[in-house]
Design a protein around this motif. Sequence first.
Motif: not given
Length: 602
Positions: A2-15
């Motif tokens: 699995x690829x690791x998720x970077x902050x720029x790719x996180x959906x806004x509603x989860x932040x």
Amino acid sequence: MMSETYRKDVPTEQTWDLTDLFPDKASWEKALKEIVEEADQIIAFKGKLSKNANTLLEALKTAEGYQQKVIRVAVYANLLVSADGSDPANQGAAAKSSTTLAAIGSKISFFETELLELSSSDVTQFIKDEPELETYHKYIMDILEKKEHILSPEVEETLSALGEVLDAPYNVFSRSKQSDMQFESVTDGQGNTLPMSEPLYEESYEYSEDTVLRRNAYDSFVNTFEQYKNTYAATYAAEVTKQVQLSKLRKYDSVTDMLLAPQQVTKEMYHNQLDVIQEKLATHMQKYARLLKEQLGLDALRFCDLKAPLDPSFNPNTSYEEASQTILNALDVMGSEYIEGMQKALTERWVDRAENVGKASGAFCSSPYGVHPYILVTWADKMRNAFILAHELGHAGHFYLAGKHQTLFNTRPSTYFIEAPSTLNELLLADHLMHTNQNDPRMKRWIITQLLGTYYHNFVTHLLEGAFQRKIYALAEEGTPLTADVLCREKRHVLESFWGDTVTFDDGAGLTWMRQPHYYMGLYPYTYSAGLTVSTTMAKRIREEGQPAVDDWLNVLKTGGAKRPQDLIKDAGIDMSNPKNIEIAVDYVGSLIDELADSYSE
């Protein structure tokens, strides 16, 4: 893999939405410069604080308004680096904030020093002359308690100027864990290769029903920590040495006396919390360990198996949205004002729930006065996450109410109390789930294990951290060098003394001291057990008495830090100077384990 998720790719509603603090980073940079310039507003009162009541009131109001701005600036930088500590820009913001705060602290350190020149009779007279000063009475009296331990103004100013250096152990520890640690990928029981990070281990793999994944993840975790143990030992030793030397410099009888002073807790209460739980709880938890080993069918229960689910094939899923509604239903007993804060937190992006590279592990709630609380969690679509979220919402609800009903200087209670509102929310959630699933024996068993998870976290993990911490400070005061070997030996000894022969320990268990930032926060770990002791008794009151108990609790939350911890807790109908309350909480844990064991033997 699995690829690791970077902050720029996180959906806004989860932040979380940091624009409630500052519209953008440029606005934060501007505010950072402004608080440096506005320090002159505080400096203008130098030499005048004891002049008269009007001047003192004006100074306190000015200082409170200024502090509110400083907190907002500091929290913004901290939230940036907590969300993604691997981002050089966030690292830079945190470093810039830290440097600025240290410089400001040095300039305005006179404020507290001058307040110390007042006597109790001065304060009484000033309040007669200017009744509005009553609002700041506890704040001033708390400062006066430090009188005999305050050094000369020049030395205090020097120590304040060195604030960034004195905070270095914690900052080095945090930066290393978030930015430098790399973990080998792990395989699960089906042979799948999975990414590995500290948040993934602490929020998911450690609790996995897959024994192969759980143990492989632990081995990866330990192997990386092993590479850092000497560096972290030097870092932690520097923190301990700092505290020991400061306690001598400030003429405290011991480092324990110094660290308990801001908590306004007696040494007897501190030692009671550690000793009573260690002595009384061990037998119950050993019974649970034997049950866990039996149900999992393990030849040996390893240290890394202790957080495994008792019923591996039953691990209820839930979405963030579903869990949010369940929590709101569970907390409905708390009334409209409290629920209003909860709904805002869950729907207006007060919560950062994404999993991404560089994110701080664990969970926390930061509550900048005048804005709203911010919660960090890592969501894994499991019902267990609902308990973590409910816990942090407890902190948020506490400071949401305290912020509405108190001035800034009166919002923060002693850390001795701070974990009571959070753990009460967990207990209320468990009560609600038990009620709504009373015809589902398997679900009821799972709920009990989640409750036991809460007690494990606070009465075992953090309490044993406290026991370890007590031993380390004793060794430091005796002059024993705190090497990695010493720290690992003492941590393992604490664990083995508690669990006895029910758990098989490996060398990695001794590295557990490396996991927690709490060791850099004074005598914080043991307070988790104090808070849960309070909330256990409070939950019992709410079950038995209903609204009158809820009203008492809401008043306590609204009081914030306007009272000393013992008085605050007494307002909730609980006397923490009596060890019996600790025994009541331990007995409750024992009853849960007995109920669980009985359900498997039926």
